[in-house]
Design an enzyme around this catalytic site. Structure first.
Site, short mmCIF file in Angstrom:
data_model
loop_
_atom_site.label_atom_id
_atom_site.label_comp_id
_atom_site.label_asym_id
_atom_site.label_seq_id
_atom_site.Cartn_x
_atom_site.Cartn_y
_atom_site.Cartn_z
N CYS A 257 58.32 45.68 68.61
CA CYS A 257 58.93 46.97 68.29
C CYS A 257 59.73 46.91 66.98
O CYS A 257 59.54 47.74 66.09
CB CYS A 257 59.80 47.46 69.44
N SER B 270 53.91 47.55 85.95
CA SER B 270 55.16 48.00 86.59
C SER B 270 56.34 47.99 85.63
O SER B 270 57.38 48.56 85.95
CB SER B 270 55.47 47.12 87.79
N GLY B 271 56.20 47.37 84.49
CA GLY B 271 57.30 47.31 83.53
C GLY B 271 57.40 48.59 82.71
O GLY B 271 56.66 49.55 82.92
N TYR B 272 58.34 48.58 81.77
CA TYR B 272 58.56 49.79 80.98
C TYR B 272 57.39 50.05 80.03
O TYR B 272 57.00 51.20 79.81
CB TYR B 272 59.87 49.69 80.21
N ASN C 112 60.86 52.39 70.64
CA ASN C 112 60.30 51.06 70.90
C ASN C 112 59.22 51.05 71.96
O ASN C 112 58.34 50.18 71.93
CB ASN C 112 61.43 50.10 71.30
#
Lengths: 343, 343, 343, 343
Positions: free
Chosen positions: D149, D10-12, D310
């Site tokens: 990143c 569910s995160g980026y 990133n």
């Protein structure tokens, strides 16, 4: 592999055509013209192409000696019409991204562009490059006029209801656009310090894309255009009066019927959620046009919303989609990018 | 009321001078020159001045027949030095915002500006326009050279430690700047679509402001300059080696001693919080330079940070502050704006 | 010096009140409440106040034991009305920035806010805090309800024509707003990655400020509200039908007549130029509301435009202006900031 | 078709994995876990996936009953290590995007993450997920730890010179990052009004990615990290001292040798042009890391620059690239997107 050439390849639309066509498995780019940059690498002004191509710009006059099947025209409005007869000799299929062959009535053209049309006899040869509404004709058309960026969003948002007779009266369109729509030479108005954070009503009325939406929806359209903080992205908010008795359900059905099977139009009209209505920010780089609506039951009006990336679905992507239709290729070929979130 | 004139009033620094001087209770602007816009209202290119003034630009040659006490010069680098002798005849007090009289050594000037200095004999007449470090001299100086925007931030961040001998070795400065620093005519590089969202290392080395910081801190300085997404705002990150045994407490004391009573420098070095170190975003429009630091005890290094609005404290505001000092007015006169949060 | 207190001083409007009141020569801030942050310095959440004040937040219940003349209320909608009777006991003059006492008809309130009004008997005591239209009454009013940010822009843009009977039919308002309008606790919708670059039609209809504009113009108003990329700033685009025979000249005259002498409203309606119509980007931090218009002669419609900084003229600045009027001070006192360009 | 599952979808980073894996022709996503959103469609929090998938999130405990070949872990730092033994039972190949298995020395981990490592015995099983430097080992590795990143950008920028012994002394890294790096729950610090336009030195020292760069380059690294105005994008500026006598030509050769055949690293170090050094703005959505350099001949230093998206090359894209290497697929599979200009 079909051979394609691009006229006016140094601009933003030209660069986007180069990006999409270099990633397209059915074509090879054989020429990209720019008189100003002839001899220079295309990845100079289009640095995202680094590593993907060694192509260099060529002068316009080299086209005569080059063989190609499809010619994309990303030349300026007003200039394109005078050269169209010449362009048509160069390739079997011509896909024009200028505004010169979008309006069917030369008098409407004259009133919106401020000059008489230079080749009115050629206008009828062109098919509107909007596969969602003209797919059948596009399969056999060799002269295609891709609609303007704000026009594409507006037509896709309004036409389903207009064609079904579900709206009446004037359509009021508020169009918002990023800075890339002004092209490479934005001039003083496009300087970052002036354009950043702008909410610039640069056309309170009379914008040319208004005429395109009116033509495609057969309605009176009044449009305002505002430059907003964004590089890419167009959003139109269209206020319409619903015909008597039209329900939200009918509105939804009309959109579903029009676009349920479309590869590049999504109907976004949710009751809640952050992205419940169309927003260009998640469409950057993609060929989608998201359309949606919100009905006000109490007074029988609705807001119709369209959003897209002006350089893709509102320009180069739309043109490539037309080519795909024309040559019978799967319509998503070369246009598979989903769009980004967050972005 | 003192009478003031501005040379080069159509640019961004010129506009900011007009804004500040029109709000200043001790002066009246009697002339604002722009050969290009002579006869036009100053609130055309500077729309924030609407309603505050009916002033129009005048051609440069009208200055000879105008009486004024203070002349602000916002003319281009390289061009200013050749005309300085002439400027000095026009007014008792001249405050120069170009880079031409900041560097005391003409050879350093030549190496950073790429041309020989045209008036090296005039350089010694100028006092550096940084009241925090030259207040006493500024009270009697009638030739003032206001430092560059990144230089001001860098000098204010580094000089307290440099003067006290608390640092050693090379100072490495990473400077970030908004687009307004490039001036009105940003050209293609300044077009919104190119400049928006940029992280452009436009000067990996050799930026002119590097020489100013070196001169003011008596240290070797290596500076990189990056254009970031902002219209206004400069931030410098300065990496320094602390002299042996220097503690965080001594660093803090040096900053407090240097700036504890300064009207426009705040020492921001908190342990936590969103704004615990200097950020330009809350300084827009204000004449503050926030300075701060973070010490790494483990290896005896520190990061010194400075932030300001390049058009105010890094330009027009600094110049007005110098004028206030010169004429013995309260230093905050006309510079009271606090800055905004959020912004 | 009048003594003033602020309820709800930790939010963005509260912070802006603190900024403006600390710079105001006629008042002193004696209390700023925040139950959450009681005991903490106000320059924590409002870092632009550093160096200007040592004030700390106090809990709400300390107000009873504090003497003050003017009470600014920056408490949430719906919560304010239930506590108003108590607030009115605390100070002679109460200036409310919530939405609870703006709408004169409790039923309209109920339909827009979704709850019955808790103190309908107090509504008639309040005067609308818009000096441009209620200056005379404000000179003697001790209960002032400052209008909403988008409402202020909309009312100032539409009312001159509405009152003169120069428009007819429904007024269609498209309002655009920056992120600070959502307050400190923007939640997930306000996260930078989601909100950045947004063109979010968060209220396609039924926004509360619609009711305020309708009330002040006596017209049917339909409003859409879109969140745009900005921290501060509101712009409204109002599409109206001109009454039969109304010319552009009459429109201009009506605006001039309404605002020709106003200290904080500028009529911006030029034929050309980058800033020929109102834009919030040059109003950040200032108390101006710029209004303008563009008439379409061919179909007798006009676009009326208003722009302002939602935290200043659309909030704290409007409240301070009301206080200035109430106490007979020069209206610009403490509100002199010009706005910035570029910005 | 290989079957893949994603933990923490569910995160980026999870959303970006879903985007890339749905467009990948060799895999099918069989499970995407989110305990919070179990049962909800993945295109809710990831609206760019609309029309591409009907997948719903599942609770973590359903993984036991699901068969898949590759497990991507996008779970939080510190939490992942405690569950790794369990994860390793679920799939043959595990690709971890957390920070927990990047640092080979548990003590370094403890000092940078502030907790003792919970599974130090598993660390040696992991291969660093950077194909440019570990391609051979990755072809057979079933435990892959994708670098951070900023670390990816830093390692790719510095390692060519470090490995060849062309630099000496401390490497000073200034890292700039967009807001998406903070994840979905950015909290108050991530609110748009606070984060917009920020130049936030959130880690003047001690950032975790510093340790990764040091480990991969075998040099002392000092890193500052600044949040800048962007959603996506990382850029590192690395100041290095060249070993005695090293010329610009040698620097260029080292970069060419290291990356000349890399599909996702471009060496950008031109003498002129707007994009002559790496910038993340043209990399959004792409899997490229652009690296470049600028040598200062006069003092034998150089600035090494790396830029990437990133969420792609610095996260999900890097992970997919590792999978491609592991399974012997063409390395660009599913990662063909060029990046956009302008953007």
């Amino acid at each position: 592999m079909l051979r394609v050439a691009i006229v006016g390849a140094s601009g933003y639309i030209g660069g986007e055509l180069l990006r999409l066509l270099h990633g397209h498995p059915r074509v090879t780019v054989v020429a990209a013209t720019s008189d100003r940059l002839a001899g220079r690498r295309v990845d100079g002004p289009h640095p995202n192409l680094r590593g993907h191509t060694d192509l260099c710009f060529v002068g316009h006059d080299t086209l005569e000696n080059t063989e190609f099947d499809v010619l994309f025209l990303a030349a300026p409005h007003r200039e394109t019409m005078g050269r169209m007869a010449e362009f048509l000799k160069l390739a079997r299929t011509v896909i024009d991204l200028s505004g010169d062959f979008r309006l069917r009535d030369p008098e409407v053209y004259a009133s919106y562009y401020g000059v008489a049309h230079a080749a009115p006899h050629l206008i009828p040869e062109f098919t509107a490059g909007l596969p969602e509404w003209h797919r059948a004709r596009l399969t056999t058309s060799d002269r295609i006029a891709v609609p303007g960026c704000m026009a594409t969003a507006g037509i896709l948002a309004v036409r389903p209801l207009a064609l079904e007779g579900l709206i009446e009266g004037t359509v009021r369109v508020d169009a918002r656009t990023g800075s890339s729509g002004s092209g490479v030479s934005g001039g003083a108005a496009g300087a970052h310090a002036e354009r950043s954070g702008a909410l610039r009503v640069f056309a309170p009325s009379g914008h040319r894309h208004e005429a395109e939406i009116a033509q495609a929806t057969d309605r009176t359209v009044r449009m305002t255009a505002t430059g907003v903080e964004a590089v890419r992205g167009v959003q139109v908010l269209c206020q319409v009066k619903l015909a008597s008795g039209v329900s939200e359900k009918e509105v939804r059905s009309a959109f579903r019927a029009a676009y349920g099977n479309e590869p590049f139009v999504r109907v976004i009209a949710q009751r809640q959620g952050l992205y419940r209505l169309p927003e260009p920010k998640i469409l950057t780089g993609s060929n989608f046009c998201d359309v949606g609506f919100a009905v006000s039951a109490d007074d029988g009006t609705a807001v119709l919303i369209g959003a897209l990336d002006n350089l893709v679905k509102g320009g180069a992507g739309g043109a490539v989609q037309c080519m795909n239709v024309r040559f019978g290729w799967p319509e998503r070929t070369g246009l598979e990018f989903f769009g980004l979130h967050p972005n």
